[in-house]
Design a protein around this motif. Sequence first.
Motif, PDB file in Angstrom:
ATOM      1  N   PHE A  75      11.135  -1.333  -3.635  1.00 47.73           N
ATOM      2  CA  PHE A  75      10.068  -2.324  -3.538  1.00 47.73           C
ATOM      3  C   PHE A  75      10.521  -3.658  -4.114  1.00 47.73           C
ATOM      4  CE2 PHE A  75       5.912  -4.179  -4.910  1.00 47.73           C
ATOM      5  CZ  PHE A  75       5.384  -4.323  -3.638  1.00 47.73           C
ATOM      6  N   GLU A  76      11.260  -3.633  -5.210  1.00 44.85           N
ATOM      7  CA  GLU A  76      11.795  -4.872  -5.782  1.00 44.85           C
ATOM      8  C   GLU A  76      12.766  -5.537  -4.806  1.00 44.85           C
ATOM      9  OE1 GLU A  76      10.931  -6.536  -8.548  1.00 44.85           O
ATOM     10  OE2 GLU A  76       9.365  -5.014  -8.785  1.00 44.85           O
ATOM     11  N   SER A  77      13.606  -4.742  -4.135  1.00 43.99           N
ATOM     12  CA  SER A  77      14.531  -5.288  -3.122  1.00 43.99           C
ATOM     13  C   SER A  77      13.749  -5.914  -1.972  1.00 43.99           C
ATOM     14  CB  SER A  77      15.438  -4.191  -2.573  1.00 43.99           C
ATOM     15  OG  SER A  77      16.237  -3.666  -3.585  1.00 43.99           O
ATOM     16  N   TYR A  78      12.677  -5.252  -1.562  1.00 40.22           N
ATOM     17  CA  TYR A  78      11.840  -5.785  -0.489  1.00 40.22           C
ATOM     18  C   TYR A  78      11.235  -7.123  -0.906  1.00 40.22           C
ATOM     19  CZ  TYR A  78       7.885  -6.440   2.619  1.00 40.22           C
ATOM     20  OH  TYR A  78       6.993  -6.980   3.490  1.00 40.22           O
ATOM     21  N   LYS A  79      10.679  -7.190  -2.113  1.00 43.61           N
ATOM     22  CA  LYS A  79      10.066  -8.436  -2.585  1.00 43.61           C
ATOM     23  C   LYS A  79      11.100  -9.550  -2.671  1.00 43.61           C
ATOM     24  CE  LYS A  79       7.992  -7.325  -6.395  1.00 43.61           C
ATOM     25  NZ  LYS A  79       7.105  -7.173  -7.551  1.00 43.61           N
ATOM     26  N   THR A  80      12.300  -9.230  -3.148  1.00 46.36           N
ATOM     27  CA  THR A  80      13.368 -10.225  -3.251  1.00 46.36           C
ATOM     28  C   THR A  80      13.769 -10.735  -1.876  1.00 46.36           C
ATOM     29  OG1 THR A  80      14.179  -9.137  -5.245  1.00 46.36           O
ATOM     30  CG2 THR A  80      15.690 -10.649  -4.145  1.00 46.36           C
ATOM     31  N   SER A  81      13.900  -9.817  -0.925  1.00 41.56           N
ATOM     32  CA  SER A  81      14.279 -10.227   0.426  1.00 41.56           C
ATOM     33  C   SER A  81      13.183 -11.084   1.070  1.00 41.56           C
ATOM     34  CB  SER A  81      14.595  -9.030   1.297  1.00 41.56           C
ATOM     35  OG  SER A  81      13.430  -8.294   1.589  1.00 41.56           O
ATOM     36  N   GLY A 106       0.818  -1.212   0.000  1.00 40.98           N
ATOM     37  CA  GLY A 106       0.000   0.000   0.000  1.00 40.98           C
ATOM     38  C   GLY A 106       0.848   1.256   0.000  1.00 40.98           C
ATOM     39  N   ALA A 107       1.922   1.244   0.791  1.00 33.42           N
ATOM     40  CA  ALA A 107       2.837   2.396   0.830  1.00 33.42           C
ATOM     41  C   ALA A 107       3.509   2.586  -0.530  1.00 33.42           C
ATOM     42  CB  ALA A 107       3.885   2.195   1.911  1.00 33.42           C
ATOM     43  N   TYR A 108       3.882   1.479  -1.149  1.00 33.02           N
ATOM     44  CA  TYR A 108       4.504   1.538  -2.477  1.00 33.02           C
ATOM     45  C   TYR A 108       3.577   2.216  -3.489  1.00 33.02           C
ATOM     46  CZ  TYR A 108       5.885  -0.185  -7.082  1.00 33.02           C
ATOM     47  OH  TYR A 108       6.191  -0.284  -8.419  1.00 33.02           O
ATOM     48  N   PHE A 109       2.342   1.765  -3.552  1.00 29.95           N
ATOM     49  CA  PHE A 109       1.404   2.338  -4.520  1.00 29.95           C
ATOM     50  C   PHE A 109       1.066   3.791  -4.202  1.00 29.95           C
ATOM     51  CE2 PHE A 109       0.524  -2.150  -5.557  1.00 29.95           C
ATOM     52  CZ  PHE A 109       0.775  -2.068  -6.919  1.00 29.95           C
ATOM     53  N   ARG A 110       0.971   4.140  -2.914  1.00 30.51           N
ATOM     54  CA  ARG A 110       0.698   5.521  -2.523  1.00 30.51           C
ATOM     55  C   ARG A 110       1.820   6.445  -2.978  1.00 30.51           C
ATOM     56  NH1 ARG A 110       2.693   8.382   1.328  1.00 30.51           N
ATOM     57  NH2 ARG A 110       3.556   6.599   2.427  1.00 30.51           N
ATOM     58  N   ILE A 111       3.046   6.040  -2.729  1.00 33.15           N
ATOM     59  CA  ILE A 111       4.183   6.875  -3.111  1.00 33.15           C
ATOM     60  C   ILE A 111       4.333   6.925  -4.630  1.00 33.15           C
ATOM     61  CG2 ILE A 111       6.687   7.103  -2.972  1.00 33.15           C
ATOM     62  CD1 ILE A 111       6.475   5.944  -0.126  1.00 33.15           C
ATOM     63  N   MET A 112       4.105   5.806  -5.294  1.00 27.34           N
ATOM     64  CA  MET A 112       4.203   5.805  -6.757  1.00 27.34           C
ATOM     65  C   MET A 112       3.154   6.740  -7.363  1.00 27.34           C
ATOM     66  SD  MET A 112       6.751   4.046  -7.779  1.00 27.34           S
ATOM     67  CE  MET A 112       6.617   3.321  -9.383  1.00 27.34           C
ATOM     68  N   LYS A 113       1.977   6.779  -6.764  1.00 28.17           N
ATOM     69  CA  LYS A 113       0.944   7.689  -7.258  1.00 28.17           C
ATOM     70  C   LYS A 113       1.336   9.145  -6.994  1.00 28.17           C
ATOM     71  CE  LYS A 113      -3.302   6.661  -5.986  1.00 28.17           C
ATOM     72  NZ  LYS A 113      -4.680   6.683  -5.482  1.00 28.17           N
ATOM     73  N   GLN A 114       1.910   9.418  -5.822  1.00 34.81           N
ATOM     74  CA  GLN A 114       2.329  10.775  -5.479  1.00 34.81           C
ATOM     75  C   GLN A 114       3.462  11.275  -6.365  1.00 34.81           C
ATOM     76  OE1 GLN A 114       3.449  10.755  -1.366  1.00 34.81           O
ATOM     77  NE2 GLN A 114       1.546  11.727  -0.738  1.00 34.81           N
ATOM     78  N   CYS A 115       4.397  10.401  -6.678  1.00 39.28           N
ATOM     79  CA  CYS A 115       5.598  10.815  -7.414  1.00 39.28           C
ATOM     80  C   CYS A 115       5.477  10.599  -8.918  1.00 39.28           C
ATOM     81  CB  CYS A 115       6.818  10.079  -6.879  1.00 39.28           C
ATOM     82  SG  CYS A 115       7.281  10.617  -5.235  1.00 39.28           S
ATOM     83  N   HIS A 116       4.298  10.313  -9.394  1.00 38.73           N
ATOM     84  CA  HIS A 116       4.122  10.136 -10.838  1.00 38.73           C
ATOM     85  C   HIS A 116       4.388  11.468 -11.541  1.00 38.73           C
ATOM     86  CE1 HIS A 116       2.336   9.185 -14.690  1.00 38.73           C
ATOM     87  NE2 HIS A 116       2.486   7.906 -14.337  1.00 38.73           N
TER      88      HIS A 116
END
Length: 109
Positions: free
Chosen positions: A99-105, A66-76
């Motif tokens: 976010f990719e690093s988080y998913k990988t970890s 949710g934080a990822y999508f919120r920030i991606m929407k803000q910084c578009h």
Amino acid sequence: NKQKEEKMNLSTIINILESYRFKMKKEYSLVGRDITAECGRILFSATDIYDILQVDRNADDRTVRGAYFRIMKQCHPDKVPREFAELATKAMAKVNDAFESYKTSRRTQ
């Protein structure tokens, strides 16, 4: 008398629209400033993936997503003033990498 009343109503409507337009322009600049500040925070002061995404280290996957999508929407780039589009693009890239690093970890755990 009726013409005078219509003219007054028209001028009143024009004044209201002008003040509304000014208010919207002011709010847009404030929102643009806030978004630009968020993108700048991501680029220049965030240190790790949790700081970039503004989540706690023990946050669950749903919160991080949710934080990822919120920030991606803000910084578009379409959401920020045109002169800050490049800054927003770089911030989006940094957030995406975090976010990719988080998913990988999470996959390796």
